[in-house]
Design an enzyme around this catalytic site. Structure first.
Site, mmCIF file in Angstrom:
data_model
loop_
_atom_site.group_PDB
_atom_site.id
_atom_site.type_symbol
_atom_site.label_atom_id
_atom_site.label_comp_id
_atom_site.label_asym_id
_atom_site.label_seq_id
_atom_site.Cartn_x
_atom_site.Cartn_y
_atom_site.Cartn_z
ATOM 1 N N ASN A 171 39.014 51.140 60.665
ATOM 2 C CA ASN A 171 39.962 51.813 60.130
ATOM 3 C C ASN A 171 39.616 53.162 59.443
ATOM 4 O O ASN A 171 40.059 54.196 59.475
ATOM 5 C CB ASN A 171 40.681 50.866 58.784
ATOM 6 C CG ASN A 171 41.433 49.948 59.447
ATOM 7 O OD1 ASN A 171 41.828 49.811 60.658
ATOM 8 N ND2 ASN A 171 41.753 48.927 58.681
ATOM 9 N N GLY B 186 36.058 49.041 58.711
ATOM 10 C CA GLY B 186 34.972 49.973 59.432
ATOM 11 C C GLY B 186 35.601 50.631 60.151
ATOM 12 O O GLY B 186 35.621 52.029 60.247
ATOM 13 N N ASP C 158 41.589 52.275 53.136
ATOM 14 C CA ASP C 158 40.503 52.656 54.182
ATOM 15 C C ASP C 158 40.636 54.366 54.439
ATOM 16 O O ASP C 158 39.879 55.034 54.883
ATOM 17 C CB ASP C 158 40.697 51.997 55.532
ATOM 18 C CG ASP C 158 40.458 50.444 55.349
ATOM 19 O OD1 ASP C 158 39.494 50.395 54.370
ATOM 20 O OD2 ASP C 158 40.896 49.566 55.963
ATOM 21 N N GLY D 77 40.040 46.164 61.125
ATOM 22 C CA GLY D 77 38.605 46.074 60.517
ATOM 23 C C GLY D 77 38.512 47.105 59.443
ATOM 24 O O GLY D 77 38.827 48.270 60.069
#
Length: 295
Positions: free
Chosen positions: A45, A43, A239, A41
């Site tokens: 990460n 977020g 990320d 995901g």
């Protein structure tokens, strides 16, 4: 010494990865070769990346009330990410990405599950946490209305916000204008920003993989070159960049210093399998930059 406060708002997923020698046809059953799960995901990460780099990180998101939900919470907590603002959703599955790897390519199905419940009211309930942040990071794997709302809060409260427009989806131009920084990769930039470049060019930080990063200072186009790396898996590079950028900006580094730091962190992250596995520590990035002549 006070740690920089970074709040990440976004998706939390379990990645389920199957490798196979061939992709099955419609109605066909075949035997796979390997299977593994990994925390993911965008977020989550970005939160893990920021935590490993030394920030005080809070995650705002949702998981399901299924077994994956507890595993995802445990994984974030183990990384030092604060999870007080991650609440399970009753009778809902956690977000999952079903990934099929075959013949050097992948096919991915993302099922948002609990991520769909990161709505504006949920974000508003954590306004105090957002206001106390040095930097907020958000992406587009939660409802777009929630992204708009978050950026508006940050703009109103004077909190710097990094909007990572991934996966590429169109937002209102006003949302882009309210964001402090926009961090598309090259393909996202081409899809979303070429027609509005002049309006937003002072906010744009465009990541270009091995070719580095470009941004503007005034009318001057600036660039940090890429680094040579032994690439194993590029999944978490973007990320890592965003998490690292947030940490450096929260430490009050200049934009060029922050981009240089984030670019190095991303280069280190691609040298291990999995989105989170290769995310580096602050010391690893500093050593890497020193050896590369960047410090």
């Amino acid at each position: 010494m006070r740690k920089p406060k970074v709040t990440v708002i976004g998706s939390i997923n379990m990645d389920m990865v199957t490798t196979t020698s061939k992709v099955p046809n419609q109605g066909e059953t075949i035997l796979g070769e390997t299977f593994q799960t990994a925390f993911g995901g965008k977020g989550a990460n970005q939160a893990v990346a920021a935590a490993r780099l030394g920030a005080d990180v809070a995650m705002i998101g949702r998981v399901g009330d299924d077994p994956f939900g507890q595993l995802l919470l445990n994984g974030l907590e183990k990384e030092g990410v604060r999870i007080d603002s991650v609440e399970p959703v009753t009778d809902e599955s956690s977000g999952v990405a079903t990934i099929l790897l075959s013949e050097g390519d992948n096919r991915i199905i993302v099922t948002p599950g609990a991520n769909q419940h990161v709505d504006s009211a949920y974000i508003e309930s954590f306004r105090k946490l957002i206001v106390q942040s040095d930097v907020v990071v958000i992406q587009l794997e939660i409802p777009l209305q929630s992204v708009d709302y978050t950026v508006k809060i940050c703009s109103e409260e004077g909190v710097p916000v990094i909007l990572n427009p991934a996966p590429a989806q169109t937002l209102p131009i006003e949302t882009y204008k309210r964001a402090s920084y926009l961090t598309p990769n090259e393909s996202e930039y081409n899809e979303l920003f070429t027609t509005v470049h002049e309006e937003l060019k002072q906010k744009l930080i465009v990541t270009q993989g091995a070719n580095g990063v470009q941004w503007f200072e005034g009318d001057e186009r600036k660039r940090v070159p890429g680094h040579t790396a032994s690439v194993v898996d590029t999944t978490g590079a973007g990320d890592t960049f965003n998490g690292a950028l947030a940490v450096a900006l929260a430490r009050k580094e200049s934009l060029e210093e922050a981009i240089t730091f984030a670019n190095a962190a991303a280069a280190l992250s691609v040298q291990a399998f999995g989105a989170q596995t290769g995310m580096p520590s602050n010391e690893q990035v500093k050593t890497f930059l020193t050896n590369a002549g960047g410090l």
